[in-house]
Design a protein around this motif. Structure first.
Motif, PDB file in Angstrom:
ATOM      1  N   PHE A  66       2.015   0.219   6.146  1.00 20.08           N
ATOM      2  CA  PHE A  66       2.437   1.025   5.360  1.00 20.08           C
ATOM      3  C   PHE A  66       2.817   1.343   4.014  1.00 20.08           C
ATOM      4  O   PHE A  66       1.750   0.309   3.511  1.00 20.08           O
ATOM      5  N   PHE A  67       2.808   2.241   3.439  1.00 23.83           N
ATOM      6  CA  PHE A  67       2.084   2.618   2.011  1.00 23.83           C
ATOM      7  C   PHE A  67       3.591   2.293   1.547  1.00 23.83           C
ATOM      8  O   PHE A  67       4.667   2.790   1.198  1.00 23.83           O
ATOM      9  N   LEU A  68       3.240   1.261   0.175  1.00 25.84           N
ATOM     10  CA  LEU A  68       4.005   0.839  -0.551  1.00 25.84           C
ATOM     11  C   LEU A  68       3.721   0.665  -2.651  1.00 25.84           C
ATOM     12  O   LEU A  68       2.853   0.179  -2.549  1.00 25.84           O
ATOM     13  N   PRO A 128       0.411  -4.271   6.510  1.00 25.81           N
ATOM     14  CA  PRO A 128       1.226  -3.941   7.840  1.00 25.81           C
ATOM     15  C   PRO A 128       2.564  -3.772   7.674  1.00 25.81           C
ATOM     16  O   PRO A 128       3.158  -4.718   7.195  1.00 25.81           O
ATOM     17  N   ARG A 129       2.867  -3.356   8.476  1.00 26.37           N
ATOM     18  CA  ARG A 129       4.133  -2.354   9.457  1.00 26.37           C
ATOM     19  C   ARG A 129       4.816  -3.574   9.967  1.00 26.37           C
ATOM     20  O   ARG A 129       4.133  -4.835   9.930  1.00 26.37           O
ATOM     21  N   ASP A 130       5.593  -3.464   9.823  1.00 22.27           N
ATOM     22  CA  ASP A 130       7.372  -4.311  10.425  1.00 22.27           C
ATOM     23  C   ASP A 130       7.390  -5.623  10.373  1.00 22.27           C
ATOM     24  O   ASP A 130       7.160  -6.542  10.675  1.00 22.27           O
ATOM     25  N   GLN A 131       6.488  -6.558   8.821  1.00 22.97           N
ATOM     26  CA  GLN A 131       6.747  -7.503   8.218  1.00 22.97           C
ATOM     27  C   GLN A 131       7.324  -8.250   6.919  1.00 22.97           C
ATOM     28  O   GLN A 131       7.414  -6.348   6.312  1.00 22.97           O
ATOM     29  N   THR A 132       7.689  -8.650   6.314  1.00 30.15           N
ATOM     30  CA  THR A 132       8.563  -8.954   5.657  1.00 30.15           C
ATOM     31  C   THR A 132       7.502  -9.889   4.223  1.00 30.15           C
ATOM     32  O   THR A 132       6.857 -11.094   4.887  1.00 30.15           O
ATOM     33  N   GLU A 145       8.589 -11.215  -9.308  1.00 29.53           N
ATOM     34  CA  GLU A 145       8.681 -12.143  -8.055  1.00 29.53           C
ATOM     35  C   GLU A 145       9.671 -11.333  -7.019  1.00 29.53           C
ATOM     36  O   GLU A 145      11.022 -10.742  -7.475  1.00 29.53           O
ATOM     37  N   ALA A 146       9.420 -10.841  -5.786  1.00 31.34           N
ATOM     38  CA  ALA A 146      10.059 -10.090  -4.704  1.00 31.34           C
ATOM     39  C   ALA A 146       9.117 -10.337  -3.506  1.00 31.34           C
ATOM     40  O   ALA A 146       8.993  -9.682  -2.439  1.00 31.34           O
ATOM     41  N   GLU A 147      10.541  -9.687  -2.767  1.00 25.60           N
ATOM     42  CA  GLU A 147      10.651 -10.141  -0.744  1.00 25.60           C
ATOM     43  C   GLU A 147      10.366  -8.444  -0.920  1.00 25.60           C
ATOM     44  O   GLU A 147      12.184  -7.929  -0.884  1.00 25.60           O
ATOM     45  N   LEU A 148       9.735  -8.054  -0.544  1.00 29.63           N
ATOM     46  CA  LEU A 148       9.792  -6.717   0.075  1.00 29.63           C
ATOM     47  C   LEU A 148       8.897  -6.969   1.817  1.00 29.63           C
ATOM     48  O   LEU A 148       8.682  -6.920   1.715  1.00 29.63           O
ATOM     49  N   SER A 149       9.338  -6.016   2.891  1.00 29.76           N
ATOM     50  CA  SER A 149       9.271  -4.963   4.335  1.00 29.76           C
ATOM     51  C   SER A 149       9.184  -4.190   3.815  1.00 29.76           C
ATOM     52  O   SER A 149       8.721  -3.418   3.183  1.00 29.76           O
ATOM     53  N   THR A 150       8.336  -4.239   5.277  1.00 33.10           N
ATOM     54  CA  THR A 150       7.501  -2.749   5.532  1.00 33.10           C
ATOM     55  C   THR A 150       8.372  -2.645   6.905  1.00 33.10           C
ATOM     56  O   THR A 150       7.356  -1.669   7.900  1.00 33.10           O
TER      57      THR A 150
END
Length: 164
Positions: A66-68, A128-132, A145-150
């Protein structure tokens, strides 16, 4: 399928992810097709570029990655969800940041890696995709700080990480 750059970890072992400028990642492909793009955007599964001839071309991104793109800021930001390669501009261009990323189970994915933002003020990552993840960005004594997901529906542009 487009190529991506995979970087090693500080301990010398291989990574299953990498980070690079998406514009650099696709530069060879775009120039091989003998056109330049005038605008482009990155969605969760595809890169969409529009050439100077106004023809739009869509490229699939890697299925497991996943591109972020993150634009840490101190005072100025902009609302965004889908990263624009030519329209998004972050406040802190060409600056160095320490970036740490942990997965939802507390495992370190990226251990305090020194990264430089691009001329557009963004730090580009492949995860990696599909993770937090818990992402920590530090710059000159300031931190965010941040919680980001893919996941499929997640944004590719993060402009909400204010350094304080």
């Amino acid at each position: 399928m487009l190529k991506r750059t995979v970087l090693g970890r500080a301990d010398g072992t291989a990574q299953s992810w990498g980070h690079t400028s998406i514009a650099e990642m696709h530069f060879d492909l775009i120039t091989q097709e003998s056109h330049c793009f005038s605008c482009g955007s990155v969605k969760s599964r595809e890169l969409i570029v529009t050439g100077e001839d106004q023809k739009t071309t869509t490229y699939d991104l890697p299925k497991d990655d996943f591109f972020l793109s993150i634009a840490p800021y101190i005072e100025h930001t902009h609302p965004c969800a889908t990263h624009s390669l030519t329209g998004c501009q972050g406040e802190l261009a060409d600056e160095e940041f320490s970036v740490t990323i942990d997965d939802s189970e507390g495992n370190t994915v990226m251990d305090t890696t020194l990264m430089k933002s691009q001329s557009n003020g963004f730090i580009d990552l492949w995860l990696p995709r599909d993770q937090t993840y818990r992402v920590t960005v530090e710059h000159e004594g300031r931190q965010s700080e941040a919680e980001l997901s893919t996941f499929e529906s997640d944004d590719t542009c993060v402009t909400t990480m204010q350094l304080s």
